[in-house]
Write a protein that holds these residues in place. Sequence first.
Motif, mmCIF file in Angstrom:
data_model
loop_
_atom_site.group_PDB
_atom_site.id
_atom_site.type_symbol
_atom_site.label_atom_id
_atom_site.label_comp_id
_atom_site.label_asym_id
_atom_site.label_seq_id
_atom_site.Cartn_x
_atom_site.Cartn_y
_atom_site.Cartn_z
ATOM 1 N N GLN A 111 0.852 -1.148 -0.098
ATOM 2 C CA GLN A 111 -0.133 -0.103 -0.011
ATOM 3 C C GLN A 111 0.846 1.345 -0.140
ATOM 4 O O GLN A 111 0.486 2.361 -0.174
ATOM 5 C CB GLN A 111 -0.811 0.065 1.062
ATOM 6 N N ALA A 167 -4.296 0.357 -7.766
ATOM 7 C CA ALA A 167 -4.568 0.802 -6.641
ATOM 8 C C ALA A 167 -5.039 -0.406 -5.742
ATOM 9 O O ALA A 167 -5.100 -0.265 -4.526
ATOM 10 C CB ALA A 167 -5.767 1.959 -6.729
ATOM 11 N N GLU A 190 -2.312 3.946 -11.141
ATOM 12 C CA GLU A 190 -3.828 3.869 -10.658
ATOM 13 C C GLU A 190 -4.417 2.621 -10.721
ATOM 14 O O GLU A 190 -5.361 2.015 -10.019
ATOM 15 C CB GLU A 190 -4.848 5.003 -11.213
ATOM 16 N N PRO A 208 -5.714 3.252 -0.701
ATOM 17 C CA PRO A 208 -5.536 4.596 -1.238
ATOM 18 C C PRO A 208 -4.075 4.675 -1.760
ATOM 19 O O PRO A 208 -3.454 3.847 -1.340
ATOM 20 C CB PRO A 208 -5.503 5.354 0.170
#
Length: 128
Positions: free
Chosen positions: A109, A118, A115, A122
């Motif tokens: 993480q 992801a 993206e 977050p």
Amino acid sequence: MAREEHIALIHQGVAAWNQWRADNHEVVPDLGEAGLRGLDLTGANLDSADLKGADLRGTSLSRATLVGADLRGANLFKAVVDDADLDGANLTGVRFLECVQLTAARNWQSSNRDETLACGAPMPTSRG
């Protein structure tokens, strides 16, 4: 281009590589664009290593430490990253890395990633 002596060292196996890292902790390994396809790098210390554009297809990186490693543009097709530590690793532009692989790693993480990776967490803010 990767430094040839670093490539030769990593091909000697994880024990030799990790001993060299322990003895040369100030050296940043340069494995950028290296052909590391299919190697068993289970438990390898790859902290802060330059792995930009490296060919890691089918490579086992299980339990490896990749803290702060730069993997931009690396090919991770069928690479195994189970329990690898990806804290702060740069995974932007990696090829063939899927969420199912990524989420099997530790600290994923906090890695810098696109993206598309992801994976329900977050995205970290830019460190800059």
